[in-house]
Scaffold this active site. Sequence first.
Site: not given
Ligand SMILES: NC(=O)c1ccc[n+]([C@@H]2O[C@H](COP(=O)([O-])OP(=O)(O)OC[C@H]3O[C@@H](n4cnc5c(N)ncnc54)[C@H](O)[C@@H]3O)[C@@H](O)[C@H]2O)c1
Length: 290
Positions: A118, A139, A151, A189
Site C-alpha cells: 500500500s 495495488h 494502481e 493512500n
Molecule cells: N487491507 C487493505 O485494505 C489493503 C488494501 C490494499 C493493499 N493492502 C496491502 O496488502 C497486503 C496485505 O494486507 P492484508 O490486509 O491482506 O493483511 P492481513 O493481515 O489480512 O494478511 C497478511 C497475511 O500475510 C501473511 N504473512 C505474513 N508474513 C508472511 C510470510 N513471511 N510469508 C507468507 N505469508 C506471510 C500473514 O500470515 C497474513 O495471512 C499489505 O501489503 C497491505 O498494505 C491492504
Amino acid sequence: MIEKVGVIGAGQMGSGIAHVCAVSGLQVVLSDLSADQLAKAVAGIAKNLDRQVSKGKLSAEDKDAAMARITTSTDLAIFNDSDLVIEAATESEEVKRQILKALVPNLKPSAIIATNTSSISITRLAAATDRPAQFIGMHFMNPVPVMQLVELIRGIATDDDTFQAIKALTVKLGKTAAIAEDFPAFIVNRILLPMINEAVYTLYEGVGSVEAIDTAMKLGANHPMGPLELADFIGLDTCLSIMQVLYEGLADSKYRPCPLLVKYVEAGWLGRKVGRGFYDYSGPTPRPTR
Ligand SMILES: NC(=O)c1ccc[n+]([C@@H]2O[C@H](COP(=O)([O-])OP(=O)(O)OC[C@H]3O[C@@H](n4cnc5c(N)ncnc54)[C@H](O)[C@@H]3O)[C@@H](O)[C@H]2O)c1
C-alpha cells in the site's frame, strides 16, 4: 502470457486476489506461513464466491471451476512454474524483503514479481530481488472482488514488457488501472490515509465520538463508510504502517501518525480482522468503543 499466478500472503487481500484470478480462469497457487491460515482463506473464498452465486453474478459451475483452480501450500517451491507471483503479505518492509529473498530461487527466469504493498517503495523492494526489471507494484483495493481499481506502479528499473503484461492482466481481471509514480503510498493512500489519521486525531482530541465522526463524514461528505469504520476495515496495523511510510518518506510532520492509532495497534485492536478496533465486532452489530 500469464496463465499461472502465485499469491503470497493469504490474508484479506491475498484471498481476494486469489478469488478474482481464479474467477478469471487463471491457475492460482496461494501461500502463507501456516496451513491454518490457508484453510481459513480457502473457506473465505468459497463463502465469497457463494455470495456472488446467490446474487446471480456467477453460476454454480463457474464457482466450482474457480475453486478447482486454487491450490495452496506453505512451501515457496510451489511457485516454480508461476508466470507471476503477487506478494500480498503483511505491510512491513522487513517482512516483504525476507519473503522476496526466499522467493526468487524458486522462480523460473521469466517470472514477474508484483507487490500489493500500500505504501512501500517499489524500487527498494525490487532491489531485494534478482530481477528489478520484472518487478512492479500492483495495488488492489479492498475488497478485491468488489473494487474496480488497481494502481500500477513502476519502479525505476521496471521494463516496458512487465508493465504491459500487468496492464493487460488488470484488464483481464475486469479491473481499471490508474498509473502512479513510485512515491510513498502512491495516489489512493497518499490522499486517503491522512484523512483517516485526521479522523483519529478528531477522536483523540475529543472533537467527536466514533459514532459522531463516522455519521458526520457519511452524511456530511457523502462517503459510503465513515473514516473510522474504513480504518477498521483496512486494518489499523496497515493504516499505521502507511502513515509511518508517509511520515518518514516525505519527512513532513503533517503525516505524523495519531498517538491513539499507535495505542490501538499496540493493544492488538487491529480492526475488523481481529474483532475489535474503533468498533467492537463481537455482537450482532458493530458497537463504537469510545
Ligand atoms: N487491507 C487493505 O485494505 C489493503 C488494501 C490494499 C493493499 N493492502 C496491502 O496488502 C497486503 C496485505 O494486507 P492484508 O490486509 O491482506 O493483511 P492481513 O493481515 O489480512 O494478511 C497478511 C497475511 O500475510 C501473511 N504473512 C505474513 N508474513 C508472511 C510470510 N513471511 N510469508 C507468507 N505469508 C506471510 C500473514 O500470515 C497474513 O495471512 C499489505 O501489503 C497491505 O498494505 C491492504
